[in-house]
Design a protein around this motif. Sequence first.
Motif, mmCIF file in Angstrom:
data_model
loop_
_atom_site.group_PDB
_atom_site.id
_atom_site.type_symbol
_atom_site.label_atom_id
_atom_site.label_comp_id
_atom_site.label_asym_id
_atom_site.label_seq_id
_atom_site.Cartn_x
_atom_site.Cartn_y
_atom_site.Cartn_z
ATOM 1 N N ALA A 40 11.099 -3.873 76.660
ATOM 2 C CA ALA A 40 9.905 -3.715 75.673
ATOM 3 C C ALA A 40 10.159 -3.734 74.244
ATOM 4 O O ALA A 40 11.028 -3.131 73.735
ATOM 5 N N ASP A 41 9.585 -4.778 73.612
ATOM 6 C CA ASP A 41 9.774 -4.840 72.352
ATOM 7 C C ASP A 41 8.700 -4.120 71.470
ATOM 8 O O ASP A 41 7.636 -4.101 71.807
ATOM 9 N N LEU A 42 9.448 -3.437 70.419
ATOM 10 C CA LEU A 42 8.300 -2.735 69.577
ATOM 11 C C LEU A 42 8.957 -3.004 68.279
ATOM 12 O O LEU A 42 9.806 -3.356 67.615
ATOM 13 N N PRO A 99 11.927 -10.985 68.385
ATOM 14 C CA PRO A 99 11.093 -10.810 69.418
ATOM 15 C C PRO A 99 11.132 -12.475 70.131
ATOM 16 O O PRO A 99 11.211 -13.438 69.210
ATOM 17 N N CYS A 100 11.183 -12.513 71.330
ATOM 18 C CA CYS A 100 11.161 -13.930 72.203
ATOM 19 C C CYS A 100 9.948 -14.740 71.590
ATOM 20 O O CYS A 100 8.952 -14.098 71.545
ATOM 21 N N ALA A 101 9.998 -16.103 71.293
ATOM 22 C CA ALA A 101 8.937 -16.668 70.685
ATOM 23 C C ALA A 101 9.151 -18.096 71.008
ATOM 24 O O ALA A 101 10.147 -18.734 71.847
ATOM 25 N N SER A 117 4.819 -15.060 74.818
ATOM 26 C CA SER A 117 6.078 -14.759 74.048
ATOM 27 C C SER A 117 5.765 -13.260 73.447
ATOM 28 O O SER A 117 4.535 -13.149 73.139
ATOM 29 N N CYS A 118 6.864 -12.731 73.180
ATOM 30 C CA CYS A 118 6.459 -11.306 72.658
ATOM 31 C C CYS A 118 6.012 -11.629 71.117
ATOM 32 O O CYS A 118 5.349 -10.862 70.679
ATOM 33 N N GLU A 119 6.483 -12.586 70.576
ATOM 34 C CA GLU A 119 6.077 -12.669 69.212
ATOM 35 C C GLU A 119 4.713 -13.049 69.124
ATOM 36 O O GLU A 119 3.747 -12.500 68.226
ATOM 37 N N ALA A 181 5.575 -6.065 77.020
ATOM 38 C CA ALA A 181 6.511 -6.304 78.334
ATOM 39 C C ALA A 181 6.953 -7.848 77.998
ATOM 40 O O ALA A 181 6.138 -8.683 78.277
ATOM 41 N N CYS A 182 8.288 -7.688 77.672
ATOM 42 C CA CYS A 182 8.924 -8.793 77.162
ATOM 43 C C CYS A 182 8.900 -10.218 78.266
ATOM 44 O O CYS A 182 8.898 -10.018 79.322
ATOM 45 N N SER A 183 8.927 -11.477 77.656
ATOM 46 C CA SER A 183 8.394 -12.572 78.317
ATOM 47 C C SER A 183 9.841 -13.458 78.459
ATOM 48 O O SER A 183 9.733 -14.489 78.877
ATOM 49 N N ALA A 184 10.942 -12.927 78.068
ATOM 50 C CA ALA A 184 12.109 -13.704 78.147
ATOM 51 C C ALA A 184 12.881 -13.589 79.559
ATOM 52 O O ALA A 184 13.160 -12.380 79.834
ATOM 53 N N ASP A 185 13.318 -14.461 79.999
ATOM 54 C CA ASP A 185 13.804 -14.688 81.425
ATOM 55 C C ASP A 185 15.108 -13.786 81.481
ATOM 56 O O ASP A 185 15.333 -12.840 82.085
HETATM 57 ZN ZN LIG Z 1 10.438 -10.800 74.587
#
Ligand SMILES: [Zn+2]
Length: 201
Positions: A40-42, A99-101, A117-119, A181-185
């Motif tokens: 989880a990115d905050l 954050p993933c982008a 993406s998180c960004e 909820a992060c999107s990076a594999d």
């Molecule tokens: Zn992410």
Amino acid sequence: VLRDAAVTVRQRLPPRTGRAFPLRRGQVLTVIDPLGEQVADLIAFADDDATEHLSSGRTLDYASTLRLTTGHVLYSDRSRAMLTIVEDTVGRHDLLYTPCAADTFRILYGDPGPRPSCEANLISALATLGVARRSMPTTFNIFMHVEISGDGTLHVLPPLSRAGDHIALCAEMDLIVGVTACSADLSNNHRFKPIDVEVSA
Ligand SMILES: [Zn+2]
């Protein structure tokens, strides 16, 4: 999203989504990994001036460790205490990676997108609360497991979090907070899971 809609009951962020909400001084935000191995990115902004944001650099300056856990304070770019970690059942998080982008998926994975993406999730969630950004500062990447080799090489490994693991952060000032909820594999051991958030009354 209503500006004053606090998350006083546990709410679930579906996989690869984000959410933003106010966090008043003294309130405790708990971020829970309900299934395990999910990052989880905050990010946090000052409620009274959203140009002030969480700073990984300042936080690392004062913590003098990459292993942030219970007792450590997350600082803003103006060196004000934003959040104190008051509970942590994992003890492994990251404060180095952005954050993933779309750009990171394109450059690191060769994936031209579009994809969540998180960004992008943070930008759109925060916009509903009046925080207008075209990019995000470095996030506090809860449960993200990064190891550093002796030669300085960074390794992104599966999170150490198991179902029910959590971290609790107490707000030291009035904030607008974004969580994903992060999107990076790679960060999530190649499975996208939900994240639960709860804010004390
Ligand atoms: Zn992410």
